[in-house]
Design an enzyme around this catalytic site. Structure first.
Site, short mmCIF file in Angstrom:
data_model
loop_
_atom_site.label_atom_id
_atom_site.label_comp_id
_atom_site.label_asym_id
_atom_site.label_seq_id
_atom_site.Cartn_x
_atom_site.Cartn_y
_atom_site.Cartn_z
N GLY A 120 -33.18 -17.22 12.82
CA GLY A 120 -33.38 -17.13 11.37
C GLY A 120 -33.46 -18.51 10.74
O GLY A 120 -34.32 -18.77 9.88
N ILE A 142 -25.04 -17.95 20.77
CA ILE A 142 -24.46 -17.46 22.02
C ILE A 142 -25.40 -16.44 22.67
O ILE A 142 -25.28 -16.15 23.85
CB ILE A 142 -23.06 -16.81 21.81
CG1 ILE A 142 -23.15 -15.59 20.88
CG2 ILE A 142 -22.06 -17.81 21.32
CD1 ILE A 142 -21.91 -14.70 20.94
N ASP A 143 -26.34 -15.89 21.89
CA ASP A 143 -27.19 -14.81 22.39
C ASP A 143 -28.26 -15.29 23.37
O ASP A 143 -28.85 -14.47 24.09
CB ASP A 143 -27.89 -14.09 21.23
CG ASP A 143 -26.91 -13.54 20.21
OD1 ASP A 143 -25.75 -13.33 20.57
OD2 ASP A 143 -27.32 -13.35 19.06
N ARG A 178 -9.23 3.50 36.84
CA ARG A 178 -9.91 3.82 35.58
C ARG A 178 -11.34 3.29 35.55
O ARG A 178 -11.70 2.37 36.28
CB ARG A 178 -9.18 3.16 34.41
CG ARG A 178 -7.94 3.92 34.00
CD ARG A 178 -7.20 3.16 32.93
NE ARG A 178 -6.12 3.99 32.40
CZ ARG A 178 -5.09 3.53 31.74
NH1 ARG A 178 -4.96 2.24 31.51
NH2 ARG A 178 -4.18 4.36 31.28
N MET A 185 -21.36 -9.13 23.11
CA MET A 185 -22.37 -9.43 22.07
C MET A 185 -23.72 -9.77 22.71
O MET A 185 -23.89 -9.67 23.93
CB MET A 185 -21.88 -10.59 21.21
CG MET A 185 -20.84 -10.20 20.20
SD MET A 185 -20.41 -11.63 19.17
CE MET A 185 -19.51 -10.83 17.85
N GLY A 186 -24.64 -10.19 21.87
CA GLY A 186 -25.95 -10.62 22.38
C GLY A 186 -27.13 -10.12 21.58
O GLY A 186 -28.28 -10.39 21.91
N ARG A 283 -11.38 3.78 29.47
CA ARG A 283 -10.94 2.95 28.35
C ARG A 283 -12.10 2.06 27.94
O ARG A 283 -12.99 1.78 28.74
CB ARG A 283 -9.74 2.06 28.74
CG ARG A 283 -8.48 2.82 29.10
CD ARG A 283 -7.84 3.45 27.87
NE ARG A 283 -6.53 4.01 28.18
CZ ARG A 283 -6.31 5.25 28.62
NH1 ARG A 283 -7.33 6.06 28.85
NH2 ARG A 283 -5.09 5.68 28.85
N HIS A 289 -15.68 -11.30 18.50
CA HIS A 289 -15.83 -12.71 18.14
C HIS A 289 -15.04 -13.66 19.03
O HIS A 289 -15.17 -14.88 18.88
CB HIS A 289 -15.47 -12.92 16.67
CG HIS A 289 -16.52 -12.33 15.77
ND1 HIS A 289 -16.57 -10.99 15.50
CD2 HIS A 289 -17.58 -12.90 15.14
CE1 HIS A 289 -17.61 -10.75 14.71
NE2 HIS A 289 -18.24 -11.88 14.47
N GLN A 291 -15.89 -14.18 21.80
CA GLN A 291 -16.99 -14.84 22.52
C GLN A 291 -17.56 -16.04 21.77
O GLN A 291 -18.32 -16.81 22.32
CB GLN A 291 -18.14 -13.82 22.74
CG GLN A 291 -17.80 -12.76 23.73
CD GLN A 291 -18.65 -11.51 23.52
OE1 GLN A 291 -19.63 -11.30 24.22
NE2 GLN A 291 -18.27 -10.66 22.60
O1 F6P Z 1 -25.95 -13.91 16.85
C1 F6P Z 1 -24.65 -14.15 17.28
C2 F6P Z 1 -23.81 -12.93 17.11
O2 F6P Z 1 -22.50 -13.22 17.57
C3 F6P Z 1 -24.35 -11.66 17.78
O3 F6P Z 1 -24.14 -11.65 19.17
C4 F6P Z 1 -23.62 -10.60 17.00
O4 F6P Z 1 -24.34 -9.38 16.99
C5 F6P Z 1 -23.56 -11.18 15.62
O5 F6P Z 1 -23.71 -12.57 15.74
C6 F6P Z 1 -22.29 -10.89 14.88
O6 F6P Z 1 -22.43 -11.35 13.59
P1 F6P Z 1 -21.24 -11.47 12.56
O7 F6P Z 1 -20.42 -12.68 12.96
O8 F6P Z 1 -21.93 -11.67 11.27
O9 F6P Z 1 -20.45 -10.23 12.65
#
Ligand code: F6P
Length: 365
Positions: A120, A142-143, A178, A185-186, A283, A289, A291
């Site tokens: 963006g 991180i994605d 289990r 994320m990603g 589970r 976050h 990550q």
């Molecule tokens: O783009 C990075 C990221 O951490 C994505 O992996 C995740 O979907 C998004 O941002 C989470 O965004 P926010 O911090 O606004 O919840």
């Protein structure tokens, strides 16, 4: 008078942002005639009245290379192209303040802007460049979903954290017999999921690029459980989707944040598996976050520092409208237009997917 370069961080934070800032400041300090200014919370620091700008010098950036987050703050909302304004009736409208901002920066004597951000942010930079701003981009996320660069910094740190999570979940899953589902994320790319699944030895990994079939997952679980004993680790990317459905998302209710919030797939998968007759104990863990926070691993600190130094050097030579990128073994500069032209998905015929299949991992198809 010294020439001014303005630095800002935009979009979600990511480990390594501070190392980029430090790299820029240290490289600028080697020149006699450049000074670095930081804008607080992306472009907001320039647009706000009074402005929120800080002078970035060597003393201020000393030792920040291993700190997570960003000393400049960041935001995923608003920005110069869509600045939120509250109307009298309580609703929000969005105005384009880019021309005003560019005039303001010229008036302040800013000769170059370095914008550190994701997809963006690079799009915003291209628009600002077309409007005459001397701007350079640094890719972060991180994605790892930006094309033109082999890696974005922050990604390897996220993989490390997700791998540690898999390692920890394996021991508890094995002790209790289990199935544990780890949601990572990603966004629409499966890089973090697939990499951590391979590194951690998960049995199943579901990524957005390969829609999953519940029956395939169920048959792996059934094979692994003999007489009620066994364990399975499933790593699922937040953007993963079933063959007959879409990724789970919700509109953001935060003003100015147009990003869809992904999440909930682990919980859905658990319910769907139960409904399909899976009687193993299950589970779910949503890593979230974790990550994104904390110290960057060495790889990301190095890449971020390379990006910072090279971005500053683009400013010194007067090259604008480009994003620094890592194309092994070099750091190169690619036009924004090229950098934003396509998304970096995990290709189903890539070596990573081939490797996962080669060790018998089920990818849900
Ligand atoms: O783009 C990075 C990221 O951490 C994505 O992996 C995740 O979907 C998004 O941002 C989470 O965004 P926010 O911090 O606004 O919840």
């Amino acid at each position: 008078m010294k020439k001014k370069v303005l630095v800002l961080t935009g979009g979600g934070d990511c480990p390594g942002l501070n190392a980029v800032i430090r790299g820029i400041v240290k490289r600028a300090d080697q020149t006699e005639d450049w000074e670095v200014i930081g804008s607080i919370q992306s472009f907001d620091g320039v647009l706000n009245e009074p402005t929120e700008l800080i002078e970035l010098n060597e003393k201020l950036v000393a030792g920040i290379h291993y700190q997570g987050g960003t000393i400049l703050g960041t935001t995923t909302k608003g920005g110069p192209l869509a600045w939120p304004v509250k109307e009298n009736d309580g609703t929000w409208s969005f105005i384009d303040r880019s021309e005003e901002m560019i005039r303001k920066l010229k008036h302040m004597g800013v000769e170059a802007v370095i914008s550190i951000g994701g997809d963006g942010s690079q799009r915003i930079s291209q628009t600002l460049f077309e409007k005459g701003l001397n701007i350079i981009g640094v890719p972060k996320t991180i994605d790892n979903d930006l094309s033109s660069t082999d890696y974005t910094f922050g990604y390897q740190t996220a993989v490390q954290i997700a791998t540690e999570a898999v390692d920890r979940l394996v021991t508890t899953a094995a002790s209790h017999n289990r199935v544990i589902i780890l949601e990572v994320m990603g966004r629409d790319a499966g890089w973090i999921a697939l990499s951590s699944a391979i590194a951690g030895g998960a049995e199943i990994c579901l990524i957005p690029e390969i829609p999953y079939d519940l029956n395939s997952i169920l048959s792996v679980i059934n094979k692994r459980f003999k007489d009620g004993k066994g364990h399975v680790i499933i790593v699922v990317a937040e953007g993963a989707k079933p063959l007959d459905g879409d990724a789970l998302s919700q509109e953001s209710d935060e003003v100015g944040n147009e990003n869809l919030k992904l999440g909930g797939v682990a919980s859905k998968l658990l319910k769907d598996l139960k409904a399909a007759g899976c009687n193993a104990d299950m589970r779910e863990t949503v890593l979230g976050h974790l990550q994104r926070g904390g110290v960057p691993i060495a790889f990301d600190r190095i890449l971020a520092t390379q990006f910072g130094v090279n971005a500053m050097e683009l400013a010194l030579e007067g090259t604008f409208g480009k994003m620094v990128a890592y194309q092994h073994p070099s750091i190169v500069a690619v036009p924004f237009l090229e950098a934003i032209s396509k998304y970096n998905f995990v290709k189903p015929d890539s070596s990573l997917v081939h490797t996962a299949r080669g060790i018998g991992m089920c990818l849900g198809d």
